[in-house]
Design a protein around this motif. Structure first.
Motif, PDB file in Angstrom:
ATOM      1  N   PHE A  38     -42.481  68.391 114.203  1.00  0.00           N
ATOM      2  CA  PHE A  38     -41.850  67.810 113.149  1.00  0.00           C
ATOM      3  C   PHE A  38     -41.511  69.134 112.070  1.00  0.00           C
ATOM      4  CE2 PHE A  38     -40.269  65.035 109.809  1.00  0.00           C
ATOM      5  CZ  PHE A  38     -39.475  64.227 110.303  1.00  0.00           C
ATOM      6  N   ASP A  39     -40.427  69.904 112.351  1.00  0.00           N
ATOM      7  CA  ASP A  39     -40.294  71.084 111.456  1.00  0.00           C
ATOM      8  C   ASP A  39     -39.223  70.529 110.165  1.00  0.00           C
ATOM      9  OD1 ASP A  39     -42.007  72.738 113.018  1.00  0.00           O
ATOM     10  OD2 ASP A  39     -40.387  73.061 114.512  1.00  0.00           O
ATOM     11  N   GLY A  40     -38.442  69.743 110.189  1.00  0.00           N
ATOM     12  CA  GLY A  40     -37.792  69.705 109.083  1.00  0.00           C
ATOM     13  C   GLY A  40     -38.079  68.225 108.242  1.00  0.00           C
ATOM     14  N   HIS A  41     -37.386  67.526 108.025  1.00  0.00           N
ATOM     15  CA  HIS A  41     -37.735  66.158 107.455  1.00  0.00           C
ATOM     16  C   HIS A  41     -36.928  65.208 108.272  1.00  0.00           C
ATOM     17  CE1 HIS A  41     -33.797  66.591 105.531  1.00  0.00           C
ATOM     18  NE2 HIS A  41     -33.939  65.319 105.240  1.00  0.00           N
ATOM     19  N   VAL A  42     -37.268  63.889 107.799  1.00  0.00           N
ATOM     20  CA  VAL A  42     -36.622  62.641 108.444  1.00  0.00           C
ATOM     21  C   VAL A  42     -35.386  62.615 108.294  1.00  0.00           C
ATOM     22  CG1 VAL A  42     -36.867  60.243 108.594  1.00  0.00           C
ATOM     23  CG2 VAL A  42     -38.927  61.403 108.422  1.00  0.00           C
ATOM     24  N   VAL A  43     -34.404  62.781 109.316  1.00  0.00           N
ATOM     25  CA  VAL A  43     -33.000  62.659 109.393  1.00  0.00           C
ATOM     26  C   VAL A  43     -32.642  61.675 110.349  1.00  0.00           C
ATOM     27  CG1 VAL A  43     -30.908  63.942 109.831  1.00  0.00           C
ATOM     28  CG2 VAL A  43     -32.980  65.005 108.623  1.00  0.00           C
ATOM     29  N   GLN A  44     -31.894  60.648 109.947  1.00  0.00           N
ATOM     30  CA  GLN A  44     -31.477  59.339 110.581  1.00  0.00           C
ATOM     31  C   GLN A  44     -30.291  59.663 111.162  1.00  0.00           C
ATOM     32  OE1 GLN A  44     -31.968  56.639 107.495  1.00  0.00           O
ATOM     33  NE2 GLN A  44     -33.437  55.438 108.747  1.00  0.00           N
ATOM     34  N   GLY A  45     -29.565  60.642 111.088  1.00  0.00           N
ATOM     35  CA  GLY A  45     -27.992  60.765 111.589  1.00  0.00           C
ATOM     36  C   GLY A  45     -27.051  59.681 110.931  1.00  0.00           C
ATOM     37  N   HIS A  46     -27.305  59.009 109.913  1.00  0.00           N
ATOM     38  CA  HIS A  46     -26.498  58.214 109.293  1.00  0.00           C
ATOM     39  C   HIS A  46     -26.009  58.622 107.930  1.00  0.00           C
ATOM     40  CE1 HIS A  46     -29.519  54.984 111.231  1.00  0.00           C
ATOM     41  NE2 HIS A  46     -28.680  55.416 112.083  1.00  0.00           N
ATOM     42  N   VAL A  47     -24.987  58.991 107.882  1.00  0.00           N
ATOM     43  CA  VAL A  47     -24.239  59.823 106.799  1.00  0.00           C
ATOM     44  C   VAL A  47     -23.974  59.185 105.744  1.00  0.00           C
ATOM     45  CG1 VAL A  47     -22.306  61.082 106.072  1.00  0.00           C
ATOM     46  CG2 VAL A  47     -23.381  61.787 108.247  1.00  0.00           C
ATOM     47  N   ASP A  48     -24.493  59.556 104.595  1.00  0.00           N
ATOM     48  CA  ASP A  48     -24.313  58.592 103.318  1.00  0.00           C
ATOM     49  C   ASP A  48     -23.103  58.831 102.603  1.00  0.00           C
ATOM     50  OD1 ASP A  48     -26.968  57.347 103.323  1.00  0.00           O
ATOM     51  OD2 ASP A  48     -27.729  59.209 103.075  1.00  0.00           O
ATOM     52  N   GLY A  49     -22.478  60.024 102.908  1.00  0.00           N
ATOM     53  CA  GLY A  49     -21.020  60.392 102.041  1.00  0.00           C
ATOM     54  C   GLY A  49     -20.567  61.586 102.593  1.00  0.00           C
TER      55      GLY A  49
END
Length: 238
Positions: free
Chosen positions: A97-108
């Motif tokens: 886990f080298d980055g951060h939690v990314v869901q792939g759900h774009v907010d804008g």
């Protein structure tokens, strides 16, 4: 789930528009060699689902059906054949886990406002929707076009238009689309999921400054008995 660590740069092969949707085909190379139908791939930070099986002649092709709302609310709607895109496979349970939690759900959908390219690193300023500004903070995490980045500056609350800044090292510029991204280009923005949940929790605060009471899990009173004397647990706020 993703981590925002880009694995490959893909190339848009074709875009087939049908009514209010589109089928986007991307040459993703060996990255999707074992991706089955229904598998997930992050394309410029948007989680897409494989809807067509690659052919034996072109095993590296990935095709996803994208509905009109996604095309309008993300930068996918402005893609054209030949465009390069950031790609990441979903994170395996045994992976790092080298980055951060990314869901792939774009907010804008944001926009690259300015870039200063230096020999050692580059500074990019991205305009973001004003309603996302409270969910950003200096040194906080953000995903821009699917890339996990640390914010180096953010706009003041009084600013008429919200923006964020990130600093990119040469390795990031070389391995993502940010190396060639022109001013004015669309940028998919996903803020830190922890900030979103915090904002959601705070939205339930009452005028008295406390959240609505949360019922305990004690057994219900028997029929005909008097009400239980147990006290409901609440969340107190300063």
């Amino acid at each position: 789930m993703f981590t925002g660590i880009i694995e490959e740069l893909g190339t848009v092969e074709s875009i087939e528009h049908t009514n209010d949707s589109a089928a986007i085909t991307i040459d993703a190379g060996p990255l999707v060699a074992d991706l089955d139908l229904g598998g997930s791939l992050s394309v410029n930070g948007v989680c897409l689902t494989s809807t067509r099986q690659p052919t034996e002649q072109r095993p590296g092709l990935f095709t996803a059906e994208v509905m009109g709302e996604t095309l309008r609310l993300t930068g996918l709607g402005s893609l054209v054949t030949g465009d390069r895109v950031n790609l990441e496979r979903c994170t395996p349970a045994s992976g790092r886990f080298d980055g951060h939690v990314v869901q792939g759900h774009v907010d804008g959908r944001g926009e690259l406002l300015n870039r200063i390219d230096r020999p050692e690193w580059s500074t990019l300023r991205i305009g973001i929707p004003n309603d996302l500004a409270p969910l950003t903070a200096i040194k906080g995490s953000i995903a821009l076009n699917g890339v996990s980045l640390t914010l180096t500056a953010v706009s003041e609350p009084s600013a008429p238009s919200a923006w964020v800044e990130v600093g990119l090292i040469p390795a990031t510029l070389a391995h993502t689309t940010f190396g060639e991204l022109p001013v004015g280009a669309a940028v998919n923005v996903e803020v830190d999921v922890l900030a979103k949940y915090t904002a959601r929790l705070l939205s339930f605060r009452t005028d008295g400054g406390a959240a609505d009471a949360v019922p305990t899990h004690s057994s219900p009173a028997s029929a005909g008995s008097s009400p239980s004397n147990s006290t409901q647990q609440g969340v107190d706020h300063d």
